[in-house]
Design a protein around this motif. Structure first.
Motif, PDB file in Angstrom:
ATOM      1  N   PHE A   1      -0.015  -4.592  -0.589  1.00  0.00           N
ATOM      2  CA  PHE A   1       0.121  -3.537  -1.268  1.00  0.00           C
ATOM      3  C   PHE A   1      -0.397  -3.736  -2.987  1.00  0.00           C
ATOM      4  CE2 PHE A   1       2.322  -0.643  -4.534  1.00  0.00           C
ATOM      5  CZ  PHE A   1       2.311   0.480  -3.506  1.00  0.00           C
TER       6      PHE A   1
ATOM      7  N   LYS B   1      -5.768   1.797  -0.050  1.00  0.00           N
ATOM      8  CA  LYS B   1      -3.963   1.692   0.068  1.00  0.00           C
ATOM      9  C   LYS B   1      -3.532   2.249   1.253  1.00  0.00           C
ATOM     10  CE  LYS B   1      -3.481  -0.282  -3.913  1.00  0.00           C
ATOM     11  NZ  LYS B   1      -3.166  -1.564  -3.659  1.00  0.00           N
ATOM     12  N   GLU B   2      -4.359   3.019   2.046  1.00  0.00           N
ATOM     13  CA  GLU B   2      -4.141   3.501   3.341  1.00  0.00           C
ATOM     14  C   GLU B   2      -4.056   2.405   4.320  1.00  0.00           C
ATOM     15  OE1 GLU B   2      -5.572   6.924   6.660  1.00  0.00           O
ATOM     16  OE2 GLU B   2      -7.034   6.342   4.887  1.00  0.00           O
TER      17      GLU B   2
ATOM     18  N   MET C   1      -0.802   0.786   3.762  1.00  0.00           N
ATOM     19  CA  MET C   1       0.169   1.289   4.057  1.00  0.00           C
ATOM     20  C   MET C   1       0.278   1.398   5.879  1.00  0.00           C
ATOM     21  SD  MET C   1       2.907   3.516   3.504  1.00  0.00           S
ATOM     22  CE  MET C   1       2.613   3.919   1.824  1.00  0.00           C
TER      23      MET C   1
ATOM     24  N   ILE D   1       1.893  -2.125   6.214  1.00  0.00           N
ATOM     25  CA  ILE D   1       3.739  -1.990   5.722  1.00  0.00           C
ATOM     26  C   ILE D   1       4.340  -1.048   6.909  1.00  0.00           C
ATOM     27  CG2 ILE D   1       4.966  -1.287   3.881  1.00  0.00           C
ATOM     28  CD1 ILE D   1       2.413  -2.348   2.046  1.00  0.00           C
ATOM     29  N   ALA D   2       3.653   0.212   7.239  1.00  0.00           N
ATOM     30  CA  ALA D   2       4.532   1.287   7.863  1.00  0.00           C
ATOM     31  C   ALA D   2       4.697   0.960   9.263  1.00  0.00           C
ATOM     32  CB  ALA D   2       3.922   2.693   7.574  1.00  0.00           C
TER      33      ALA D   2
ATOM     34  N   THR E   1       7.130   6.687  12.086  1.00  0.00           N
ATOM     35  CA  THR E   1       6.380   6.012  10.894  1.00  0.00           C
ATOM     36  C   THR E   1       4.921   6.540  10.425  1.00  0.00           C
ATOM     37  OG1 THR E   1       5.565   4.422  12.397  1.00  0.00           O
ATOM     38  CG2 THR E   1       7.638   3.819  11.621  1.00  0.00           C
TER      39      THR E   1
ATOM     40  N   ALA F   1       4.324   7.650   6.851  1.00  0.00           N
ATOM     41  CA  ALA F   1       3.411   6.857   6.067  1.00  0.00           C
ATOM     42  C   ALA F   1       2.260   7.853   5.514  1.00  0.00           C
ATOM     43  CB  ALA F   1       2.671   5.950   6.812  1.00  0.00           C
ATOM     44  N   TYR F   2       1.857   8.965   6.148  1.00  0.00           N
ATOM     45  CA  TYR F   2       1.031   9.846   5.608  1.00  0.00           C
ATOM     46  C   TYR F   2       1.856  10.660   4.742  1.00  0.00           C
ATOM     47  CZ  TYR F   2      -2.913   8.332   8.029  1.00  0.00           C
ATOM     48  OH  TYR F   2      -3.867   7.617   8.485  1.00  0.00           O
TER      49      TYR F   2
ATOM     50  N   VAL G   1       3.996   9.652   2.543  1.00  0.00           N
ATOM     51  CA  VAL G   1       4.147   8.683   1.188  1.00  0.00           C
ATOM     52  C   VAL G   1       2.623   8.686   0.732  1.00  0.00           C
ATOM     53  CG1 VAL G   1       4.151   6.303   0.393  1.00  0.00           C
ATOM     54  CG2 VAL G   1       6.084   7.372   1.847  1.00  0.00           C
ATOM     55  N   LEU G   2       1.653   8.366   1.589  1.00  0.00           N
ATOM     56  CA  LEU G   2       0.277   8.577   1.028  1.00  0.00           C
ATOM     57  C   LEU G   2      -0.197   9.792   0.137  1.00  0.00           C
ATOM     58  CD1 LEU G   2      -1.598   6.807   3.916  1.00  0.00           C
ATOM     59  CD2 LEU G   2      -1.254   5.810   1.562  1.00  0.00           C
TER      60      LEU G   2
ATOM     61  N   MET H   1       1.525   8.916  -3.395  1.00  0.00           N
ATOM     62  CA  MET H   1       0.293   8.101  -3.865  1.00  0.00           C
ATOM     63  C   MET H   1      -0.922   9.027  -4.413  1.00  0.00           C
ATOM     64  SD  MET H   1       0.411   4.793  -1.442  1.00  0.00           S
ATOM     65  CE  MET H   1       0.493   3.437  -2.573  1.00  0.00           C
TER      66      MET H   1
END
Length: 177
Positions: free
Chosen positions: A66, A72-73, A76, A79-80, A112, A116-117, A119-120, A124
């Motif tokens: 991170f 960052k994708e 992510m 992480i995700a 997930t 994740a998407y 959140v992105l 973000m």
């Protein structure tokens, strides 16, 4: 296995995972493949040490990814899902019947990926070009294609684990005692 060997293996896996994810800056079309390969490295920790150590290595790589990975994708995706999936896979396959195991794994993957998407996109501020170009119909299409790719990834991961246990583990044991 000695504590020092555990730390060495964890450090090597962490470093290799980060190098793979950072290298997406050089090879940008591997946005999904590199976190998946970095996740495969966690298998060695799960098999040779235990799931607690594997979770610790995943946590360290997740924090560093991170902070250090420029895309960052990629961070992510690790992480995700891809970072902890080998740990979850080991737990599910040891406790559930095969059909229920697959249902749970596919549900975990889809949930997930959607999370994740979200959140992105919303936290973000990263735009997803496919959704804006094709509209809302892109979401089920991408999830369907992702699910097929996930099933192939799971089968490949199972074969890699089998290959490691049958052929490579004896070489690994020679160097790390």
């Amino acid at each position: 296995m000695k504590q020092s060997s555990k730390c060495a293996i964890g450090g090597i896996v962490s470093a290799l995972s980060l190098v793979l994810m950072i290298s997406v800056a050089v090879v940008p079309f591997l946005t999904y493949a590199l976190p998946a390969v970095a996740g495969v490295l966690i298998v060695f920790i799960v098999v040779e040490i235990d799931k607690k150590w594997a979770f610790g290595v995943f946590s360290a790589v997740a924090i560093l990814a991170f902070l250090l990975v420029p895309d960052k994708e990629v961070a992510m995706m690790y992480i995700a899902f891809f970072g902890y999936y080998p740990i979850i896979k080991a737990i599910l396959e040891s406790k559930l019947p095969v059909v229920l195991d697959w249902i749970v794994k596919v549900l975990i993957f889809n949930l997930t990926m959607v999370a994740a998407y979200l959140v992105l996109i919303y936290l973000m501020g990263i735009s997803v070009d496919e959704i804006t170009e094709y509209g809302i119909i892109a979401v089920p299409m991408l999830l369907g294609a992702g699910t097929v790719a996930f099933i192939a990834y799971d089968i490949a991961l199972t074969r890699i684990i089998s290959l490691y246990l049958i052929k490579w583990r004896k070489y690994f044991k020679r160097y790390f005692k």
